[in-house]
Every structure is written in structure tokens, then in C-alpha cells.
Design a protein around this motif. Structure first.
Motif, PDB file in Angstrom:
ATOM      1  N   ILE A  87      12.318   7.034  33.641  1.00 53.82           N
ATOM      2  CA  ILE A  87      12.556   8.537  33.617  1.00 53.82           C
ATOM      3  C   ILE A  87      13.991   8.567  33.084  1.00 53.82           C
ATOM      4  CG2 ILE A  87      13.246  10.355  34.996  1.00 53.82           C
ATOM      5  CD1 ILE A  87      10.981   9.487  36.951  1.00 53.82           C
ATOM      6  N   GLY A 117       6.753  13.700  39.342  1.00 56.57           N
ATOM      7  CA  GLY A 117       7.542  15.213  38.893  1.00 56.57           C
ATOM      8  C   GLY A 117       8.888  15.309  39.877  1.00 56.57           C
ATOM      9  N   SER A 148      17.119  11.207  32.826  1.00 57.85           N
ATOM     10  CA  SER A 148      17.347  12.498  33.086  1.00 57.85           C
ATOM     11  C   SER A 148      18.591  13.071  32.754  1.00 57.85           C
ATOM     12  CB  SER A 148      17.309  12.801  34.723  1.00 57.85           C
ATOM     13  OG  SER A 148      17.823  13.939  35.381  1.00 57.85           O
ATOM     14  N   SER A 175       4.068   9.091  28.712  1.00 54.35           N
ATOM     15  CA  SER A 175       5.355   9.424  28.313  1.00 54.35           C
ATOM     16  C   SER A 175       5.281  10.850  27.843  1.00 54.35           C
ATOM     17  CB  SER A 175       5.872   8.861  26.897  1.00 54.35           C
ATOM     18  OG  SER A 175       5.349   9.275  25.771  1.00 54.35           O
ATOM     19  N   THR A 176       6.632  11.743  27.927  1.00 56.48           N
ATOM     20  CA  THR A 176       6.502  13.014  27.690  1.00 56.48           C
ATOM     21  C   THR A 176       5.849  13.289  26.243  1.00 56.48           C
ATOM     22  OG1 THR A 176       8.819  12.961  29.027  1.00 56.48           O
ATOM     23  CG2 THR A 176       8.008  14.900  27.625  1.00 56.48           C
ATOM     24  N   GLU A 185      17.613  18.358  31.627  1.00 57.77           N
ATOM     25  CA  GLU A 185      16.404  17.765  30.912  1.00 57.77           C
ATOM     26  C   GLU A 185      16.030  16.544  31.398  1.00 57.77           C
ATOM     27  OE1 GLU A 185      14.506  19.069  28.607  1.00 57.77           O
ATOM     28  OE2 GLU A 185      15.482  20.962  28.628  1.00 57.77           O
ATOM     29  N   SER A 186      14.627  16.373  31.309  1.00 54.08           N
ATOM     30  CA  SER A 186      14.175  15.166  31.733  1.00 54.08           C
ATOM     31  C   SER A 186      12.922  14.537  30.837  1.00 54.08           C
ATOM     32  CB  SER A 186      13.785  15.190  33.429  1.00 54.08           C
ATOM     33  OG  SER A 186      13.159  13.813  33.785  1.00 54.08           O
ATOM     34  N   GLU A 187      12.610  13.418  30.890  1.00 53.65           N
ATOM     35  CA  GLU A 187      11.549  12.867  30.054  1.00 53.65           C
ATOM     36  C   GLU A 187      11.113  11.458  30.514  1.00 53.65           C
ATOM     37  OE1 GLU A 187      13.296  11.898  25.695  1.00 53.65           O
ATOM     38  OE2 GLU A 187      12.235  13.737  26.012  1.00 53.65           O
ATOM     39  N   GLN A 217      11.482  12.659  39.512  1.00 52.23           N
ATOM     40  CA  GLN A 217      12.489  13.061  38.190  1.00 52.23           C
ATOM     41  C   GLN A 217      13.279  14.240  38.610  1.00 52.23           C
ATOM     42  OE1 GLN A 217       8.951  13.794  35.373  1.00 52.23           O
ATOM     43  NE2 GLN A 217      10.532  13.694  34.022  1.00 52.23           N
TER      44      GLN A 217
END
Ligand code: C2E
Ligand code: CA
Ligand code: CA
Length: 728
Positions: free
Chosen positions: A170, A51, A172, A235-236, A158-160, A54
Motif C-alpha cells: 500500500i 480499505g 499512501s 493492484s489499484t 491518495e492511496s493505491e 489504507q
């Protein structure tokens, strides 16, 4: 005892082992617990770290996206500037793997991806994720949603996590914004910068180095390494994207590894100590049991012969009597005391051991043999058949009569046995033992090498002897009943009387004349022999004063000679009677001279200095040998009657007497032959060179008056004297 050996040591060792084992198990459990807790923490840390990464990427972006220049250059589509500041710079400086800039419509202004050859290929690879992500951010921007903006975070983002061509990455997204606010921007129309960071490249190593995860790497699937830990990347959208794997820090295991050698060493030491201790305890208790059994053996067995002792014997008699009949045998060695006195205790001990062996060999398995004293043995035998018991007694006597050989020395002894049968007693152990003892006494009185069976007539024997002892005590106190008779001694050849031997006589008021063979042993045992010896000596000195031409011989008991004051007493008597010491000769037996402390020798030496002479009595009986003669300070030997008895019938005894005489002369000793009963013996002894002779043939012992008469008629021949004294 054998089975206790291992158990005594093994049990404590096992116990110690079990305790150590459970301690180790507890340690292992604690190790596991601590490891698991640590691993859970490490997994949470990875979670947090991903996290954070990210957020870090987003933060990286802001270093260039919140910048007036960026707004301007992006609006101007300055590819070169964008590449340098929003693309390559971020790659080289932050390690990003891709960068994209999208316009308000979602079209790419700039595209770069480390593993794609050109911008078009790069965008085509990511558009499915990048476009919606940019759109999502744009909508938030349009709404004025400012969630996530802080002092450090200058813009929303936003990030995923997604899979780009199967590689986890990642993404971003950040808006390109004016940092000063001087440039007017319409909300929702800002260009969007998207940074891409693959998670399967050096990301894992970087993260590992930063957060101290050992050997952290990306792995598509879980490897077979039990040692490694696998953190699943999702994954998100929730799809599995492989794993971060690393060698987790296991503090418990590490602590265990560190303490293990110490623990093992300690455990081994403890085990060694426990088993050592157990061994020592075991040894000690074994020793204890050993000495207990030795004590038991000492308490129940005779150490010299290994035979049961008196206590065991008494117990066995009681046991057998309780079970029924029993015969008790009392065994007494004849002449053992002489062996002990003349040849010494070590030889005596060896002889006793040999005797025990022979007796044991003859006694059957049902005969219980014991040694109850110096030369006293006992046996308990089954009593059903009297014949068998008598046969046993004969066998025992027979085996002991055979000559022994100890240290090369032939020894002849005898055995006398007293037997008592249980039915003759009130079945009481003590009573039957006493009866056997009485029977033994009876057998001895009847002559050696025989056995006697107890009969009621014997009962009075012991008490009679006790009464006799009492009578003797009285007689010696009064001094009247004891008389002295004199037996003349003659020169061999011309039969001239040259001396007399004083012999004690007891005229008992009720029993009449009692011979010395009976009362001398009683006097010795009752401690009366000194008094008796003194009495005889005084009487003899007194009488012999009348016969100035004769020598005087007196007998001395070994017990007298062992008293310190013997020489003094004799000297006092000589003085009192004004008797020439050179006329006195004291007859001693061999056992008198063999004493332990030399008192006898001192007495003899003192008296010899005065001129008193000594004779060795009964030579040839006992264990006298010429070798021993050297040790004795005597002037004469008296050849025992037993050698004289068989002379004349051309037996070998004549040769022995001849040898004795020769050897005695060679040593400067005179010889006297005792017990001459025939003219033939008298003649032969003169021929053999014997110096003096004595015996019934010449004269019996007579009262002093008889000697007075002989002295007055010196012309009489020995045989005539014998007639005179009433022999012939
Ligand atoms: P002993 O000193 O060997 O004395 C000789 C014994 O042999 C005497 O027996 C004597 O009477 C006996 N005898 C002498 N000639 C003949 C013979 O031709 N044929 C036979 N069959 N016997 C003969 P006695 O007087 O009965 O004395 C026995 C032993 O008692 C003595 O043996 C001596 O050892 C001891 N004894 C006697 N008087 C005394 C004494 O005053 N003090 C001590 N300590 N012992 C004594
Ligand atoms: Ca004598
Ligand atoms: Ca003698």
C-alpha cells in the motif's frame, strides 16, 4: 414365515435409516448454506479491512505530517529530524515498511525502505509509483480539492496498491501541512509524505489478529488447501498481486461437528429402538402364528398319538366320498379298558401311543388313520378293491394281537374292526360312518379279534339293542322277568356242595331266556345295574334262607361298587332278610378294585367288617398278577374257566393253575376253580390243592327249587347231581 423374518425387521430399519439419512443431508445442506454465508461475509470483511488499513496508514501519517515542526524541518531538509519523526518512528510505531518525502518537483527529500540498503536504492525501487502518486495529490492540493477531509481526517490523501519489486504494497500519500495554519504554504507546493506498507509481510498476521481471521497469511498463489480461503489482492490498476489466505470460520460445520456425536448417538438409538421394536413385533406375531398353528393342530390332531382327530376324520370321509368311493373302518381295542383300570392311565396312554404306531406302520400311504376316542381308531381307505380292504383289516388285527411291552410289562390286547363301503351308503359321510359303527358292534358280538363288513341285515342291530334296553328298564321296574339261578359250588375232593353262586337270568316275554353276558353290559351302560344287583341280591338272600348250611355268592358289577352307598345297600338287605353276613360272599372283578377315589375299597372294608367275604372273579383274565393281588382285600380267587379248559391234556396251563393255587394259599386266600366240565379236570384240581370247584360237570346253574332238591338229598355225588339237573 422364514422370508418374513428379515423383511419385518429390515424394512422398518431401512425406513428409519432413510429418514435419518435425509435429516442428516438436510443438516449438511444447512451447514453448507450457513458456512457459505459466513464465508461471503468474511470475504467482504477482508475487502473492507484492506480499505481500512489504507485509511489507517493515512491516519498514521497524519500524526506527523500535519505538524508545524514537520513543515519547518522538511523545508530545512533536516535529514535527522525527518528520519526520526517521519521515517523510523513510523516504522517502529506503526509498522510501516517505507517512508518517502518528496518536494514540489517530485524529487526525494528523504527515502527509506526496509528492504533497500540506502536511500537512493530505496527511491529507485519505488519512484515509478511514488512520483505519479505525489503528483496526483499535489494537483488536487493545487485545485483546492478537499474531498475526503473530515473531522478525523485532517488532510486529503491518495492511496493505491501496487507491486514493489513484485511485492504487494500500500502506498499512501499525504501532504506535510501546518497544523496551526501559522505557517504560510503555497497550495500545490507542499512536500508530500508517502508511507509504504508491504502486504506480504506481517500485515496479514496483524490484520488477521485484529479481525479474527484464523491463521491469515499472504500467499503468492492459491495453495492446494481446500480448507483455506483465498482472497485475491489486486493492484489499484487491477493486476493480480497474490492472495490473503486464512482458515475461514465455518459456523455451520462447527455446529455440525458439535451436534454430530449427539446426532449419531440419537440415530443409532433410534435405529436400535426401531429394529428392536420391529424384532419384538416380529417375535410376537411369530408367537401368534405359532399358537395359531398349535391351536390348528389341537383342533385337527389327537395330542397323544399325533394322529388326525374325529373332526379331521369326518372331513376326510366327506372329501373322499365327494371324490368317489371310500371304505371306512372302525377300530376298537379289546380289553383296553382293563389295561387302563388295572395298570393305570399312564400305561394306558403309552399303550395307545404304541397302538397308533403299529397301525400307522401297517396302513399304507393311501389310508387315512385317525383316533376318535379313548381306544377307538378309524381309517378311510380306497374302496376299489374289497379284497385289499379286508387284507388291510386282517393286517391291522394281526399287528395289534402281537404282545406289547409297556414299562417292562407284557400286555395282550385285541382289535375288532367294523367296515363299511361307500357304495353301500347313499354316499353320505354320516351314513357310512354309522354303518361302520354298526359293523363294529356286530363284529364284537361275534367275538373279538375279527372284522365285520356292514350289510343291510345289520341295520336292525342297533335299534334291537335300544329296544332291549327299553325292555330291560321295564323288566326291572316290574321286577317279575328277572330270575335268579343258582350254581352249586363243591369242596374239591369230596364233592360236597358248600355254597351256591347266584346268577341273574332274564326271562324276556317275547325273546325267551336272555343270558347275562348280553343284558349285564346293557344294564351297566343304561344305569340300571344298581337296580338289577339289588333285585338279584334280595332274591338270593330270600332263597338262601332256606339253605342255612350253604354259603351264598353274588356277583357285583364294578359300577355298583363305585357307588358310595353300596355297602349300605347290602347291609340293609342283610338286615331285612336277617341274613348272617358271614354266609355272604361277593364276587368282584379286578377292575372294580382299581378305582380312583377309593370308594370301592371303602365299600369292601365296611362289608368285610360285618363279616361279608369277597372273591376275585375271573382270575387270570385281564391283567391280574400276583403283585396286584396284594393290593386287594379279598378272601378268595376264582380261577377263570380258560385255565381249566385245557387241563388234562398236559398243557402248560396245569402248571399255571398249580402256581396260582400255591401262591393264593401262601397269601391265605382260598381258591375256586370255575367251569369244570370233565371228571378229569375235577380230579386234577383236587390233586393240585384247589379248595372248591364249580362247573357244568358238577352242576349247571339251576332254579332255587333245584337247590332245594339237592339240599334234601345231600348224599348225591356231584356227577349224579349233574345228571339230576339234566346235564349228562
Ligand atoms: P361268572 O360270574 O364267571 O359266572 C360263571 C359263568 O360261567 C356263568 O355264566 C355260568 O353259567 C358259567 N359256567 C359255570 N360252569 C360252567 C361250565 O362248566 N362250562 C361253561 N361253559 N360255563 C360255565 P352266566 O350265568 O351266563 O353268567 C355270565 C356272567 O354274567 C357271570 O360270569 C357274571 O360275570 C355275570 N353275572 C351273572 N349274574 C350276575 C349278577 O347278578 N350281577 C352281576 N353284576 N353280574 C352277573
Ligand atoms: Ca361269578
Ligand atoms: Ca367267573
Amino acid at each position: 414365515m422364514k422370508t418374513r423374518l428379515p423383511m419385518r425387521i429390515v424394512l422398518p430399519s431401512l425406513l428409519a435409516g432413510a429418514i435419518l439419512g435425509s435429516i442428516y443431508a438436510t443438516m449438511l445442506w444447512a451447514t453448507r448454506q450457513s458456512d457459505q454465508m459466513s464465508i461471503a461475509r468474511q470475504e467482504r470483511l477482508v475487502d473492507v479491512t484492506v480499505g481500512k488499513q489504507q485509511a489507517a496508514i493515512a491516519h498514521d501519517q497524519e500524526s506527523a505530517t500535519v505538524w508545524d515542526d514537520a513543515v519547518r524541518k522538511v523545508a530545512a531538509r533536516d535529514q535527522e529530524w525527518i528520519d526520526a519523526n517521519l521515517g523510523r518512528w513510523m516504522q517502529t510505531y506503526f509498522g510501516h515498511d517505507g517512508a518517502f518525502v518528496l518536494d514540489a518537483s517530485g524529487s526525494p527529500i528523504f527515502s527509506y525502505l526496509s528492504d533497500a540498503p540506502g536511500a537512493a536504492e530505496a527511491f529507485s525501487k519505488v519512484d515509478t509509483y511514488v512520483v505519479p502518486l505525489a503528483e496526483k495529490l499535489r494537483q488536487r492540493l493545487a485545485r483546492g480539492d478537499e474531498q475526503g477531509k473530515t473531522e478525523q481526517t485532517l488532510s486529503i490523501g491518495e492511496s493505491e496498491i501496487v507491486a514493489i519489486s513484485g511485492r504487494p504494497a500500500i502506498l499512501s500519500a499525504k501532504p506535510v501541512l501546518s497544523d496551526t495554519g501559522d505557517l504560510a504554504q503555497v497550495k500545490g507546493t507542499e512536500a508530500i509524505h508517502i508511507a509504504l506498507r508491504y502486504l506480504d509481510g506481517d500485515f496479514a498476521q496483524t490484520m488477521g489478529a485484529e479481525y479474527l481471521f484464523a491463521d491469515m497469511r499472504y500467499e503468492r498463489s492459491k495453495g492446494g488447501h481446500a480448507e483455506r480461503l483465498y482472497y485475491p489482492i489486486k493492484s489499484t490498476a487491477g493486476d493480480p498481486l497474490g492472495f490473503f489466505s486464512w482458515t475461514p470460520f465455518r459456523p455451520g460445520t462447527r455446529a455440525l461437528r458439535q451436534t454430530e456425536p449427539v446426532f449419531v448417538a440419537g440415530a443409532l438409538l433410534l435405529l436400535a429402538v426401531v429394529s428392536g421394536f420391529a424384532l419384538v413385533l416380529h417375535k410376537r406375531s411369530e408367537r401368534l402364528m405359532d399358537s395359531q398353528s398349535r391351536l390348528f393342530h389341537l383342533a385337527h390332531f389327537d395330542s397323544l398319538t399325533g394322529l388326525p382327530n374325529r373332526a379331521s376324520f369326518t372331513a376326510e370321509v366327506s372329501r373322499r366320498l365327494a371324490a368317489g368311493q371310500a371304505a371306512v373302518l372302525f377300530l376298537d381295542l379289546d380289553r383296553f379298558k382293563q389295561v387302563n383300570d388295572t395298570l393305570g392311565h399312564p400305561t394306558g396312554d403309552k399303550l395307545i401311543a404304541e397302538v397308533a404306531k403299529r397301525l400307522s406302520a401297517v396302513a399304507g400311504v393311501d389310508v387315512f388313520l385317525a383316533r376318535i376316542g379313548g381306544d377307538e381308531f378309524t381309517a378311510v381307505a380306497p374302496a376299489e378293491q374289497r379284497d385289499a380292504v379286508e387284507a388291510l383289516a386282517e393286517k391291522l388285527i394281526g399287528t395289534i394281537r402281537q404282545p406289547f411291552e409297556i414299562d417292562g410289562q407284557p400286555i395282550l390286547i385285541g382289535l375288532t374292526i367294523g367296515i363299511a363301503f361307500a357304495e353301500a351308503a347313499a354316499s353320505d359321510a354320516q351314513a357310512i360312518v354309522r354303518q361302520a359303527d354298526i359293523a363294529l358292534y356286530h363284529a364284537k358280538a361275534a367275538g373279538r379279534n375279527r372284522y365285520a363288513i356292514f350289510g343291510q341285515h345289520m341295520e336292525g342291530l342297533i335299534s334291537a339293542r335300544r329296544a332291549l334296553e327299553q325292555d330291560l328298564r321295564t323288566a326291572l321296574l316290574e321286577g317279575r322277568q328277572i330270575e335268579v339261578h343258582y350254581q352249586p359250588v363243591y369242596l374239591a375232593g369230596d364233592n360236597r356242595m358248600i355254597s351256591v353262586e347266584a346268577l341273574a337270568r332274564w326271562r324276556h316275554p317275547a325273546k325267551g331266556m336272555i343270558c347275562p353276558d348280553v343284558f349285564i353290559p346293557i344294564a351297566e351302560e343304561a344305569g340300571l345295574i344298581d337296580r338289577l344287583g339289588d333285585l338279584v341280591l334280595q332274591a338270593a338272600l330270600h332263597a338262601a334262607k332256606r339253605w342255612p348250611d350253604l354259603g351264598l355268592a353274588v356277583n357285583a358289577s364294578p359300577i355298583e361298587l363305585r357307588h358310595d352307598n353300596y355297602a349300605l345297600r347290602v347291609t340293609a338287605a342283610l338286615n331285612r332278610h336277617a341274613f348272617d353276613p358271614r354266609r355272604l360272599e361277593i364276587e368282584i372283578t379286578e377292575s372294580a378294585v382299581i378305582d380312583d377315589d377309593g370308594t370301592c375299597r371303602r365299600n369292601i372294608e365296611a362289608l368285610r367288617r360285618l363279616g361279608v367275604r369277597f372273591a376275585l372273579d375271573d382270575f387270570g383274565t385281564g391283567f391280574s398278577s400276583f403283585g396286584r393281588l396284594q393290593a386287594l382285600d379279598v378272601d378268595r380267587i376264582k380261577i377263570d374257566k380258560c385255565f381249566i379248559d385245557q387241563m388234562g391234556d398236559a398243557g402248560s396251563n396245569e402248571a399255571i393253575v398249580h402256581a396260582i393255587v400255591d401262591l393264593a394259599h401262601a397269601r391265605g386266600l382260598k381258591t375256586t376253580a370255575e367251569g369244570i366240565e370233565t371228571a378229569c379236570q375235577s380230579r386234577r384240581l383236587a390233586e393240585l390243592g384247589c379248595d372248591e370247584i364249580q362247573g357244568y360237570f358238577l352242576s349247571r346253574p339251576v332254579e332255587s327249587a333245584g337247590i332245594d332238591a339237592m339240599v334234601k338229598t345231600p348224599a348225591l355225588e356231584g356227577s349224579d347231581m349233574a345228571r339230576l339237573t339234566g346235564l349228562a
